[in-house]
Design a protein around this motif. Structure first.
Motif, PDB file in Angstrom:
ATOM      1  N   GLU A 146       0.806  -1.220   0.000  1.00  0.00           N
ATOM      2  CA  GLU A 146       0.000   0.000   0.000  1.00  0.00           C
ATOM      3  C   GLU A 146       0.843   1.275   0.000  1.00  0.00           C
ATOM      4  O   GLU A 146       0.282   2.377   0.058  1.00  0.00           O
ATOM      5  N   GLU A 147       2.161   1.160  -0.079  1.00  0.00           N
ATOM      6  CA  GLU A 147       3.019   2.335  -0.007  1.00  0.00           C
ATOM      7  C   GLU A 147       2.907   3.191  -1.281  1.00  0.00           C
ATOM      8  O   GLU A 147       2.447   2.722  -2.331  1.00  0.00           O
ATOM      9  N   ASN A 148       3.362   4.420  -1.178  1.00  0.00           N
ATOM     10  CA  ASN A 148       3.446   5.314  -2.329  1.00  0.00           C
ATOM     11  C   ASN A 148       4.600   4.848  -3.208  1.00  0.00           C
ATOM     12  O   ASN A 148       5.757   4.890  -2.796  1.00  0.00           O
ATOM     13  N   LYS A 149       4.284   4.387  -4.408  1.00  0.00           N
ATOM     14  CA  LYS A 149       5.321   3.817  -5.270  1.00  0.00           C
ATOM     15  C   LYS A 149       6.344   4.859  -5.716  1.00  0.00           C
ATOM     16  O   LYS A 149       7.456   4.498  -6.139  1.00  0.00           O
ATOM     17  N   GLN A 150       5.978   6.119  -5.610  1.00  0.00           N
ATOM     18  CA  GLN A 150       6.928   7.176  -5.957  1.00  0.00           C
ATOM     19  C   GLN A 150       7.890   7.458  -4.810  1.00  0.00           C
ATOM     20  O   GLN A 150       8.971   8.011  -4.999  1.00  0.00           O
ATOM     21  N   SER A 151       7.479   7.064  -3.610  1.00  0.00           N
ATOM     22  CA  SER A 151       8.324   7.280  -2.432  1.00  0.00           C
ATOM     23  C   SER A 151       8.206   6.075  -1.506  1.00  0.00           C
ATOM     24  O   SER A 151       7.548   6.123  -0.466  1.00  0.00           O
ATOM     25  N   PRO A 152       8.842   4.947  -1.867  1.00  0.00           N
ATOM     26  CA  PRO A 152       8.722   3.710  -1.094  1.00  0.00           C
ATOM     27  C   PRO A 152       9.231   3.874   0.338  1.00  0.00           C
ATOM     28  O   PRO A 152      10.114   4.680   0.612  1.00  0.00           O
ATOM     29  N   LEU A 153       8.659   3.073   1.216  1.00  0.00           N
ATOM     30  CA  LEU A 153       9.041   3.110   2.625  1.00  0.00           C
ATOM     31  C   LEU A 153      10.433   2.522   2.833  1.00  0.00           C
ATOM     32  O   LEU A 153      10.753   1.454   2.302  1.00  0.00           O
ATOM     33  N   PRO A 162      12.569  -6.189  -2.397  1.00  0.00           N
ATOM     34  CA  PRO A 162      13.782  -5.395  -2.579  1.00  0.00           C
ATOM     35  C   PRO A 162      13.820  -4.194  -1.632  1.00  0.00           C
ATOM     36  O   PRO A 162      12.806  -3.804  -1.041  1.00  0.00           O
ATOM     37  N   ALA A 163      15.009  -3.612  -1.487  1.00  0.00           N
ATOM     38  CA  ALA A 163      15.168  -2.396  -0.690  1.00  0.00           C
ATOM     39  C   ALA A 163      14.383  -1.250  -1.333  1.00  0.00           C
ATOM     40  O   ALA A 163      14.003  -1.314  -2.520  1.00  0.00           O
ATOM     41  N   SER A 164      14.142  -0.197  -0.561  1.00  0.00           N
ATOM     42  CA  SER A 164      13.264   0.888  -1.019  1.00  0.00           C
ATOM     43  C   SER A 164      13.760   1.533  -2.322  1.00  0.00           C
ATOM     44  O   SER A 164      12.954   1.831  -3.206  1.00  0.00           O
ATOM     45  N   HIS A 165      15.085   1.705  -2.471  1.00  0.00           N
ATOM     46  CA  HIS A 165      15.589   2.367  -3.684  1.00  0.00           C
ATOM     47  C   HIS A 165      15.419   1.511  -4.931  1.00  0.00           C
ATOM     48  O   HIS A 165      15.524   2.011  -6.060  1.00  0.00           O
ATOM     49  N   LEU A 166      15.143   0.213  -4.729  1.00  0.00           N
ATOM     50  CA  LEU A 166      14.941  -0.678  -5.869  1.00  0.00           C
ATOM     51  C   LEU A 166      13.449  -0.889  -6.164  1.00  0.00           C
ATOM     52  O   LEU A 166      13.097  -1.549  -7.144  1.00  0.00           O
ATOM     53  N   ARG A 167      12.585  -0.296  -5.336  1.00  0.00           N
ATOM     54  CA  ARG A 167      11.142  -0.476  -5.526  1.00  0.00           C
ATOM     55  C   ARG A 167      10.518   0.712  -6.248  1.00  0.00           C
ATOM     56  O   ARG A 167       9.296   0.743  -6.424  1.00  0.00           O
ATOM     57  N   LYS A 168      11.315   1.711  -6.613  1.00  0.00           N
ATOM     58  CA  LYS A 168      10.758   2.884  -7.292  1.00  0.00           C
ATOM     59  C   LYS A 168      10.382   2.531  -8.740  1.00  0.00           C
ATOM     60  O   LYS A 168      11.054   1.767  -9.389  1.00  0.00           O
TER      61      LYS A 168
END
Length: 447
Positions: free
Chosen positions: A403-410, A441-447
């Protein structure tokens, strides 16, 4: 004073012998217990099968040797726990350990079935010699990617690298979880040039890969820290041994589930009256009298230990049934968080006793055959002292990321802060570990 001293010296070994025998019996799974009873019947002529212990001849001389159970039970709990903690060390088998992780990591029944099949087909070193296509065909699963997903998850269980097909894949899976500047180089070496390391052809390898000898040495050291046989440090179950349950959960006449012990191959035992009557003979030698008394004492210890084992397992089974009602009465229901400590406190036994009692034991239920350890979980604590299972934490973590913001992953820190706001304190490294276990994946890889 002399009589009192003699009395104390006799009581202590009797109590210790009984407790030691009880602990040993508690550790045995059903199959081994049946074999142990058969061996005891052969070794002790004072022990007989087919009759109940209640029919033991209550003559005066035998009564003098029987264990005073009431007095023994009134002994301090500290004495019992001290002896137990130093006696026999229990071990979880690798198979049980993997099944436990499978339950907490995978909730979908179909995927669990795949996981059961994979774990059940590992060889003694922990390797899997079946392809995903073969597994899918055997289990009649049309989508082989589902099998691959379950297999990938299991390969990242502890010990990491389990269920891989060979040495190369085992080492690579382990390396993928490592954080090292030489990880990629080590993977390249393992994939194509592992024999170069074995032959110490470092210069040739340096030229082929266009890296320095120092880098080759560093990569080699990293590889040397990996485990080539993932099951080597774990106790495994002999695949030729047929697993028999120690407990059953079955419906009684009232249509409610109840606990039953497996008595198959476990005959009721009694003291031989033929030998016990010999103690009344006036012409019996002191040597024969001592022999019979010793064997009677051993037989009573054995019978009482069997009874205590059955009582302990039954009590644990009832606790499981009572605290996991939803799992047994409702379809697709998850387990409730339950720890060894909670059971120990409820039964007024020490944790080591409960741990020994459930080790290598199985329970046959309407939902299938499970190791008793299947029903226990490790917990993290809330400030308000509620218990939340690691499984539930992972479910919440998955929901947050879905449910996170895909533009700004948690980030893992933000996820940790979320749990903290709910009164649940989980270390950030634990959040990272759970995320990796879920293949997220880590947050920087989920963008």
């Amino acid at each position: 004073m002399r009589l009192y001293a003699t009395k104390v010296q006799i009581q202590k070994p009797v109590f210790t012998a009984f407790l030691e025998k009880s602990i040993a019996m508690l550790l045995l799974p059903h199959t081994e217990l049946a074999a142990n009873i058969e061996q005891e019947l052969q070794d002790n002529p004072l022990l007989e099968a087919e009759f109940e212990i209640s029919s033991v001849d209550q003559n005066k001389e035998i009564q003098e040797l029987q264990i005073d159970l009431n007095r023994m039970n009134s002994r301090t709990n500290e004495e019992s726990q001290e002896f137990e903690s130093s006696s026999i060390e229990s071990m979880m088998t690798l198979e049980d350990y993997l099944f436990q992780q499978l339950f907490w990591e995978i909730t979908d029944p179909k995927k669990r079935k795949i996981g059961d099949f994979i774990i059940g087909n590992l060889d003694k070193d922990g390797f899997l010699h079946l392809s995903c296509e073969e597994i899918a065909e055997t289990l009649r699963i049309p989508d082989v990617t589902i099998v691959q997903g379950v297999l990938n998850a299991i390969q990242n269980f502890d010990p990491i690298g389990i269920a891989t097909k060979d040495l190369k894949e085992c080492l690579i899976v382990q390396l993928q979880s490592r954080q090292s500047p030489y990880r990629d180089l080590a993977i390249r070496i393992i994939e194509n040039y592992l024999d170069y390391l074995g032959d110490k052809r470092y210069s040739a390898l340096s030229k082929i890969l266009s890296v320095s000898l120092n880098e080759i040495a560093s990569a080699e050291f990293l590889i040397s820290t990996l485990e080539p046989k993932p099951a080597r440090n774990y106790c495994t179950i002999d695949p030729t041994i047929y697993v028999q349950p120690d407990l059953y959960i079955r419906k009684n006449e009232e249509g409610k589930y109840a606990i039953e012990t497996n008595k198959s191959g476990l005959p009721p035992l009694r003291i031989s009256q033929t030998y016990s009557k010999l103690l009344k003979q006036p012409n019996i030698s002191n040597e024969d009298r001592d022999f019979i008394k010793e064997k009677i004492s051993n037989a009573i210890n054995f019978i009482r230990s069997l009874e205590q084992r059955g009582e302990t397992l039954t009590a644990i089974g009832r606790y499981i049934l009572d605290h996991q009602k939803n799992f047994f009465y409702e379809e697709d229901s998850n387990l409730t968080s339950m720890t060894i400590k909670e059971v120990a406190e409820h039964l007024e036994r020490c944790e080591s006793t409960i741990s020994r009692a459930i080790n290598n034991k199985y329970i046959d239920t309407p939902q299938g055959l499970f190791p008793l350890k299947f029903f226990f979980s490790h917990n993290v604590s809330r400030q308000n002292h509620e218990n939340v299972s690691a499984h539930n934490v992972k479910q919440e973590l998955t929901r947050l990321i879905e449910e996170e913001n895909k533009q700004s992953p948690l980030t893992d820190q933000e996820i940790q802060d979320h749990f903290k706001s709910q009164g649940l304190h989980i270390a950030r490294r634990t959040i990272t570990k759970y995320r990796q276990k879920l293949n997220i994946p880590a947050s920087h890889l989920r963008k």
